[in-house]
Design a protein around this motif. Structure first.
Motif, PDB file in Angstrom:
ATOM      1  N   ALA A   4       0.733  -1.141  -0.052  1.00  0.00           N
ATOM      2  CA  ALA A   4       0.044  -0.062  -0.080  1.00  0.00           C
ATOM      3  C   ALA A   4       1.110   1.297   0.026  1.00  0.00           C
ATOM      4  N   THR A   5       0.123   2.358  -0.056  1.00  0.00           N
ATOM      5  CA  THR A   5       0.765   3.728   0.106  1.00  0.00           C
ATOM      6  C   THR A   5       0.267   4.448   1.311  1.00  0.00           C
ATOM      7  N   VAL A   6       0.948   4.675   2.232  1.00  0.00           N
ATOM      8  CA  VAL A   6       0.534   5.322   3.557  1.00  0.00           C
ATOM      9  C   VAL A   6       0.235   6.749   3.117  1.00  0.00           C
ATOM     10  N   ILE A   7      -0.737   7.414   3.560  1.00  0.00           N
ATOM     11  CA  ILE A   7      -1.155   8.696   3.108  1.00  0.00           C
ATOM     12  C   ILE A   7      -1.908   9.571   4.418  1.00  0.00           C
ATOM     13  N   SER A   8      -1.831  10.906   4.024  1.00  0.00           N
ATOM     14  CA  SER A   8      -2.322  11.806   5.197  1.00  0.00           C
ATOM     15  C   SER A   8      -4.055  11.759   4.751  1.00  0.00           C
ATOM     16  N   GLN A   9      -4.866  12.444   5.588  1.00  0.00           N
ATOM     17  CA  GLN A   9      -6.033  12.327   5.598  1.00  0.00           C
ATOM     18  C   GLN A   9      -6.446  13.300   4.313  1.00  0.00           C
ATOM     19  N   GLU A  10      -5.497  14.444   4.165  1.00  0.00           N
ATOM     20  CA  GLU A  10      -5.892  15.500   3.205  1.00  0.00           C
ATOM     21  C   GLU A  10      -5.528  14.698   1.724  1.00  0.00           C
TER      22      GLU A  10
END
Length: 191
Positions: A171-177
């Motif tokens: 996966a790719t870990v991302i921010s809420q934005e």
């Protein structure tokens, strides 16, 4: 036309908010999940709610008792998909993969609990099945745990290691934005 990403909300059940669940990190995770859920609903994005129903009678998530129920703020709407699972991985013993494919959904945005258990297990399968999978860092949380060598690890350490296990491989870990931006981009393409 590319379909909208699916928001997958994992195990936001009453038992996860009880003290006996343990010491946790990301105290604002619920608020971040609520905001993501509201955003997905406003844009009519696909949503899947995952609920753990344990086979162990002493579990907080034994069926038909309060710990297994969804928290009030995470109640699924009638048209939203619900997946019930007896193991950490939401793809095992469920129709989740076939449902996503039937809906022509390729992108998944995963949130919930616990990062190193049901989130990590589900995300590994999603990546292995070929879905473009994103984990929202602050919309997941973990609990403190003793490691294999007997060292106590904080919830922050458990969470960070789990995200490191996932990022770039499954996966790719991302921010809420970034999650909001993924949905906005898909909404823009569909208009």
């Amino acid at each position: 036309m590319k379909s909208m990403p699916c928001l997958i909300v994992i195990d936001m059940q009453k038992g996860m908010s009880w003290p006996q669940a343990g010491e946790r990190n990301n105290p604002n995770a619920e608020q971040d999940i609520i905001e993501l859920l509201a955003h997905w609903r406003v844009h009519h994005g696909p949503i899947v709610h995952v609920r753990h129903l344990s086979d162990e009678p002493e579990s907080l998530f034994w069926p038909e008792q309060d710990g297994a129920l969804f928290q009030d703020v995470f109640q699924p709407l009638p048209h939203e998909m619900v997946v019930e699972k007896p193991v950490p991985d939401a793809f095992i013993y469920s129709e989740l993969a076939s449902w996503l494919r039937d809906q022509q959904i390729q992108d998944l945005v995963v949130v919930g609990v616990s990062t190193n258990n049901s989130v990590e297990s589900t995300v590994r399968s999603a990546g292995n099945l070929g879905f473009n999978t994103y984990v929202v860092q602050n919309a997941c949380f973990a609990f403190a745990k003793v490691d294999f060598d007997g060292y106590e690890r904080t919830a922050d350490e458990v969470h960070a290691m789990s995200l490191a296990n996932l990022d770039g491989e499954y996966a790719t870990v991302i921010s809420q934005e970034k999650a909001f931006a993924l949905l906005s981009a898909a909404v823009g393409q569909s208009q």
